[in-house]
Motif scaffolding. Structure first.
Motif, PDB file in Angstrom:
ATOM      1  N   LYS A   3       0.827  -1.215   0.000  1.00 40.34           N
ATOM      2  CA  LYS A   3       0.000   0.000   0.000  1.00 40.34           C
ATOM      3  C   LYS A   3       0.862   1.266   0.000  1.00 40.34           C
ATOM      4  CE  LYS A   3      -3.498  -1.958   2.990  1.00 40.34           C
ATOM      5  NZ  LYS A   3      -3.743  -1.921   4.430  1.00 40.34           N
ATOM      6  N   VAL A   4       2.179   1.085   0.162  1.00 41.81           N
ATOM      7  CA  VAL A   4       3.063   2.251   0.291  1.00 41.81           C
ATOM      8  C   VAL A   4       3.573   2.641  -1.094  1.00 41.81           C
ATOM      9  CG1 VAL A   4       5.176   3.105   1.357  1.00 41.81           C
ATOM     10  CG2 VAL A   4       3.729   1.481   2.590  1.00 41.81           C
ATOM     11  N   SER A   5       3.111   3.794  -1.605  1.00 41.41           N
ATOM     12  CA  SER A   5       3.446   4.126  -3.000  1.00 41.41           C
ATOM     13  C   SER A   5       4.949   4.342  -3.185  1.00 41.41           C
ATOM     14  CB  SER A   5       2.655   5.346  -3.462  1.00 41.41           C
ATOM     15  OG  SER A   5       2.904   6.418  -2.599  1.00 41.41           O
ATOM     16  N   LEU A   6       5.635   4.782  -2.133  1.00 41.46           N
ATOM     17  CA  LEU A   6       7.097   4.975  -2.227  1.00 41.46           C
ATOM     18  C   LEU A   6       7.809   3.694  -2.647  1.00 41.46           C
ATOM     19  CD1 LEU A   6       8.534   6.835   0.898  1.00 41.46           C
ATOM     20  CD2 LEU A   6       8.558   7.573  -1.479  1.00 41.46           C
ATOM     21  N   PHE A   7       7.228   2.552  -2.244  1.00 40.88           N
ATOM     22  CA  PHE A   7       7.892   1.270  -2.491  1.00 40.88           C
ATOM     23  C   PHE A   7       7.294   0.527  -3.684  1.00 40.88           C
ATOM     24  CE2 PHE A   7       8.524   1.307   2.387  1.00 40.88           C
ATOM     25  CZ  PHE A   7       9.619   2.154   2.259  1.00 40.88           C
ATOM     26  N   ASP A   8       6.487   1.237  -4.498  1.00 37.05           N
ATOM     27  CA  ASP A   8       5.778   0.615  -5.629  1.00 37.05           C
ATOM     28  C   ASP A   8       6.671  -0.217  -6.531  1.00 37.05           C
ATOM     29  OD1 ASP A   8       3.234   1.295  -5.195  1.00 37.05           O
ATOM     30  OD2 ASP A   8       3.151   2.985  -6.594  1.00 37.05           O
ATOM     31  N   ASN A   9       7.874   0.286  -6.801  1.00 38.82           N
ATOM     32  CA  ASN A   9       8.716  -0.388  -7.788  1.00 38.82           C
ATOM     33  C   ASN A   9       9.709  -1.383  -7.193  1.00 38.82           C
ATOM     34  OD1 ASN A   9       7.564   0.778 -10.094  1.00 38.82           O
ATOM     35  ND2 ASN A   9       8.619   2.690  -9.629  1.00 38.82           N
ATOM     36  N   LEU A  10       9.560  -1.669  -5.894  1.00 35.93           N
ATOM     37  CA  LEU A  10      10.469  -2.656  -5.297  1.00 35.93           C
ATOM     38  C   LEU A  10       9.912  -4.062  -5.516  1.00 35.93           C
ATOM     39  CD1 LEU A  10      11.533  -1.070  -1.867  1.00 35.93           C
ATOM     40  CD2 LEU A  10      12.437  -0.674  -4.159  1.00 35.93           C
ATOM     41  N   ASN A  11      10.795  -5.023  -5.786  1.00 35.18           N
ATOM     42  CA  ASN A  11      10.325  -6.410  -5.900  1.00 35.18           C
ATOM     43  C   ASN A  11      10.214  -7.030  -4.498  1.00 35.18           C
ATOM     44  OD1 ASN A  11      12.879  -7.313  -5.096  1.00 35.18           O
ATOM     45  ND2 ASN A  11      13.617  -7.343  -7.220  1.00 35.18           N
ATOM     46  N   ASP A  12       9.716  -8.275  -4.439  1.00 29.98           N
ATOM     47  CA  ASP A  12       9.438  -8.889  -3.134  1.00 29.98           C
ATOM     48  C   ASP A  12      10.693  -8.968  -2.266  1.00 29.98           C
ATOM     49  OD1 ASP A  12       6.847  -9.049  -3.772  1.00 29.98           O
ATOM     50  OD2 ASP A  12       6.805 -11.211  -4.188  1.00 29.98           O
ATOM     51  N   GLU A  13      11.815  -9.292  -2.918  1.00 31.91           N
ATOM     52  CA  GLU A  13      13.072  -9.418  -2.163  1.00 31.91           C
ATOM     53  C   GLU A  13      13.471  -8.067  -1.546  1.00 31.91           C
ATOM     54  OE1 GLU A  13      17.585 -10.420  -3.395  1.00 31.91           O
ATOM     55  OE2 GLU A  13      16.013 -11.371  -4.598  1.00 31.91           O
ATOM     56  N   GLN A  14      13.294  -7.015  -2.358  1.00 29.64           N
ATOM     57  CA  GLN A  14      13.647  -5.669  -1.863  1.00 29.64           C
ATOM     58  C   GLN A  14      12.700  -5.222  -0.747  1.00 29.64           C
ATOM     59  OE1 GLN A  14      13.439  -4.008  -5.789  1.00 29.64           O
ATOM     60  NE2 GLN A  14      15.663  -3.901  -6.001  1.00 29.64           N
ATOM     61  N   LEU A  15      11.417  -5.615  -0.881  1.00 29.88           N
ATOM     62  CA  LEU A  15      10.464  -5.271   0.181  1.00 29.88           C
ATOM     63  C   LEU A  15      10.839  -5.983   1.477  1.00 29.88           C
ATOM     64  CD1 LEU A  15       7.019  -5.307  -1.700  1.00 29.88           C
ATOM     65  CD2 LEU A  15       8.265  -3.328  -0.829  1.00 29.88           C
ATOM     66  N   GLU A  16      11.267  -7.236   1.333  1.00 32.43           N
ATOM     67  CA  GLU A  16      11.686  -7.971   2.535  1.00 32.43           C
ATOM     68  C   GLU A  16      12.893  -7.310   3.185  1.00 32.43           C
ATOM     69  OE1 GLU A  16      12.101 -12.207   1.935  1.00 32.43           O
ATOM     70  OE2 GLU A  16      10.015 -12.195   1.209  1.00 32.43           O
ATOM     71  N   HIS A  17      13.784  -6.786   2.342  1.00 30.68           N
ATOM     72  CA  HIS A  17      14.940  -6.070   2.867  1.00 30.68           C
ATOM     73  C   HIS A  17      14.484  -4.846   3.674  1.00 30.68           C
ATOM     74  CE1 HIS A  17      18.842  -4.142   3.115  1.00 30.68           C
ATOM     75  NE2 HIS A  17      18.346  -3.066   2.528  1.00 30.68           N
ATOM     76  N   VAL A  18      13.491  -4.109   3.125  1.00 29.69           N
ATOM     77  CA  VAL A  18      12.976  -2.935   3.849  1.00 29.69           C
ATOM     78  C   VAL A  18      12.429  -3.365   5.211  1.00 29.69           C
ATOM     79  CG1 VAL A  18      11.212  -1.115   3.847  1.00 29.69           C
ATOM     80  CG2 VAL A  18      12.463  -1.617   1.750  1.00 29.69           C
ATOM     81  N   LEU A  19      11.700  -4.489   5.226  1.00 31.98           N
ATOM     82  CA  LEU A  19      11.144  -4.956   6.505  1.00 31.98           C
ATOM     83  C   LEU A  19      12.248  -5.323   7.498  1.00 31.98           C
ATOM     84  CD1 LEU A  19       8.075  -7.141   5.462  1.00 31.98           C
ATOM     85  CD2 LEU A  19       8.077  -4.969   6.696  1.00 31.98           C
ATOM     86  N   ARG A  20      13.331  -5.921   6.963  1.00 28.28           N
ATOM     87  CA  ARG A  20      14.433  -6.342   7.853  1.00 28.28           C
ATOM     88  C   ARG A  20      15.140  -5.143   8.482  1.00 28.28           C
ATOM     89  NH1 ARG A  20      15.541 -10.316   4.150  1.00 28.28           N
ATOM     90  NH2 ARG A  20      17.114  -9.051   3.121  1.00 28.28           N
ATOM     91  N   ILE A  21      15.270  -4.048   7.725  1.00 29.28           N
ATOM     92  CA  ILE A  21      16.045  -2.917   8.252  1.00 29.28           C
ATOM     93  C   ILE A  21      15.170  -1.913   9.009  1.00 29.28           C
ATOM     94  CG2 ILE A  21      17.853  -3.069   6.478  1.00 29.28           C
ATOM     95  CD1 ILE A  21      16.453  -0.668   5.103  1.00 29.28           C
ATOM     96  N   SER A  22      13.870  -2.221   9.115  1.00 26.24           N
ATOM     97  CA  SER A  22      12.991  -1.264   9.802  1.00 26.24           C
ATOM     98  C   SER A  22      12.353  -1.936  11.010  1.00 26.24           C
ATOM     99  CB  SER A  22      11.915  -0.778   8.835  1.00 26.24           C
ATOM    100  OG  SER A  22      11.176  -1.872   8.354  1.00 26.24           O
ATOM    101  N   GLN A  23      11.694  -1.125  11.826  1.00 26.35           N
ATOM    102  CA  GLN A  23      10.992  -1.671  12.989  1.00 26.35           C
ATOM    103  C   GLN A  23       9.513  -1.347  12.853  1.00 26.35           C
ATOM    104  OE1 GLN A  23      13.292   0.231  16.238  1.00 26.35           O
ATOM    105  NE2 GLN A  23      12.943  -1.773  17.200  1.00 26.35           N
ATOM    106  N   LYS A  24       8.684  -2.396  13.040  1.00 26.24           N
ATOM    107  CA  LYS A  24       7.237  -2.184  12.937  1.00 26.24           C
ATOM    108  C   LYS A  24       6.708  -1.919  14.345  1.00 26.24           C
ATOM    109  CE  LYS A  24       3.385  -4.909  11.281  1.00 26.24           C
ATOM    110  NZ  LYS A  24       3.025  -6.105  10.553  1.00 26.24           N
ATOM    111  N   LYS A  25       5.983  -0.828  14.524  1.00 25.82           N
ATOM    112  CA  LYS A  25       5.470  -0.503  15.856  1.00 25.82           C
ATOM    113  C   LYS A  25       4.008  -0.078  15.777  1.00 25.82           C
ATOM    114  CE  LYS A  25       9.840   1.088  17.797  1.00 25.82           C
ATOM    115  NZ  LYS A  25      10.577   2.258  18.271  1.00 25.82           N
ATOM    116  N   THR A  26       3.229  -0.453  16.793  1.00 29.20           N
ATOM    117  CA  THR A  26       1.816  -0.045  16.853  1.00 29.20           C
ATOM    118  C   THR A  26       1.609   0.858  18.070  1.00 29.20           C
ATOM    119  OG1 THR A  26       1.137  -2.057  15.739  1.00 29.20           O
ATOM    120  CG2 THR A  26      -0.565  -0.913  16.999  1.00 29.20           C
ATOM    121  N   PHE A  27       0.921   1.954  17.855  1.00 28.99           N
ATOM    122  CA  PHE A  27       0.692   2.919  18.937  1.00 28.99           C
ATOM    123  C   PHE A  27      -0.798   3.176  19.088  1.00 28.99           C
ATOM    124  CE2 PHE A  27       4.794   4.038  17.020  1.00 28.99           C
ATOM    125  CZ  PHE A  27       5.623   4.044  18.141  1.00 28.99           C
ATOM    126  N   PRO A  28      -1.268   3.358  20.338  1.00 31.70           N
ATOM    127  CA  PRO A  28      -2.685   3.723  20.520  1.00 31.70           C
ATOM    128  C   PRO A  28      -2.955   5.154  20.060  1.00 31.70           C
ATOM    129  CG  PRO A  28      -1.548   3.622  22.649  1.00 31.70           C
ATOM    130  CD  PRO A  28      -0.545   3.214  21.605  1.00 31.70           C
TER     131      PRO A  28
END
Ligand code: CMP
Length: 216
Positions: A3-28
Motif C-alpha cells: 500500500k506504500v506508493s514509495l515502495f511501488d517499484n520494489l520487488n518482493d526481495e527488496q520489500l523484505e529487505h525494507v522490513l528487515r532494516i525497519s521496525q514495525k510498531k503499533t501505537f494507541p
C-alpha cells in the motif's frame, strides 16, 4: 508494504529487505511520536491508521499542517537537512508504522532512485498544498475555507454512499478549525448553517456531507 506508493517499484526481495532494516510498531490513539524542534532520528511509513502533523505557536496554540494516512510517510525533512523536526507527530487513531533509522533511510535513497523520486514528488505535492493554503488564507473568506476543507477531507478520507459522503471524524472541532485557518466561532457558525440546510450532519465518530444539498 504494497500500500506504500514509495515502495511501488520494489520487488518482493527488496520489500523484505525494507522490513528487515525497519521496525514495525503499533501505537494507541493520541500517542506523540515526536515533538517539534527535537533532533530527527527516524523516518516513518504508515502501514495503518492516521497521523496528525502540527506545530504550536509561542502561546501554545496548535496549527494542524497535515494529516498523513495509510501508505503515506513523514519525518524525512530533518533527516535530509539535519535540522530539528519541523512539526510534531501524533496518532489520531490506533496506528502501525514502520520506523527507519536515518542511516537506513539514506541507504535506501542511495540504492533506489524510485524511492528518492517518490520522496521528491511528495515534497512537491506538499509545497503545492502549502502554496494553495497560503492563497486560500489570503484570498478566501473563512466560510469558503471551511467548506473547501470539509470537501478536501471528504475526498481524502470519505466513503461514498449515493449522494452522501461519510467521513470518519478523526479530527476534533479545534483541529478542524485549525486546518481551515478559522477560529472556533467561525467554524461553529458555518457548521450550524450547513446543518440547518441539511448539507452537513455530525454523528458520533463521523460526519456526513450531502453533495446534492451542498451544490444547491
Ligand atoms: P520532519 O521535519 O523530520 O518532522 C515533521 C514532519 O512533518 C516533517 O519532517 C514532514 O515529514 C512533515 N511535515 C512538515 N510540514 C509539513 C506540511 N506542511 N505538510 C505535510 N507534512 C509536513
Amino acid at each position: 508494504l504494497k500500500k506504500v506508493s514509495l515502495f511501488d517499484n520494489l520487488n518482493d526481495e527488496q520489500l523484505e529487505h525494507v522490513l528487515r532494516i525497519s521496525q514495525k510498531k503499533t501505537f494507541p490513539a493520541g500517542t506523540v511520536l515526536f515533538h517539534e524542534k527535537e533532533m530527527g532520528l527516524t523516518f516513518y511509513v504508515i502501514l495503518s491508521g492516521s497521523i496528525k502533523l502540527f506545530t504550536r505557536s509561542a502561546n501554545g496554540d496548535e496549527k494542524v499542517l497535515s494529516l498523513a494516512n495509510t501508505g503515506e510517510s513523514f519525518g524525512e525533512l530533518s533527516l535530509l537537512d539535519g535540522r530539528p523536526r519541523s512539526a510534531s507527530a501524533q496518532t489520531l487513531e490506533k496506528s502501525t508504522v514502520l520506523e527507519l533509522a536515518s542511516e537506513q533511510f539514506m541507504n535506501l535513497l542511495q540504492a533506489h532512485f524510485d524511492i528518492t523520486r517518490g520522496i521528491l514528488t511528495e515534497l512537491c505535492r506538499r509545497l503545492r498544498a502549502t502554496n494553495e493554503h497560503v492563497n486560500d488564507l489570503t484570498f478566501l473568506d473563512g466560510r469558503t475555507r471551511v467548506l473547501k476543507n470539509l470537501i478536501a477531507l471528504a475526498n481524502r478520507n470519505g466513503r461514498r454512499e449515493g449522494n452522501l459522503i461519510s467521513i470518519p471524524m478523526a479530527l476534533n472541532y479545534d483541529e478542524l478549525a485549525q486546518m481551515a485557518g478559522v477560529n472556533k466561532t467561525v467554524l461553529s457558525e458555518v457548521t450550524r448553517e450547513l446543518e440547518s440546510r441539511g448539507v452537513l450532519h455530525f454523528e458520533l465518530g463521523e460526519y456526513r456531507l450531502n453533495l446534492d444539498k451542498l451544490r444547491s
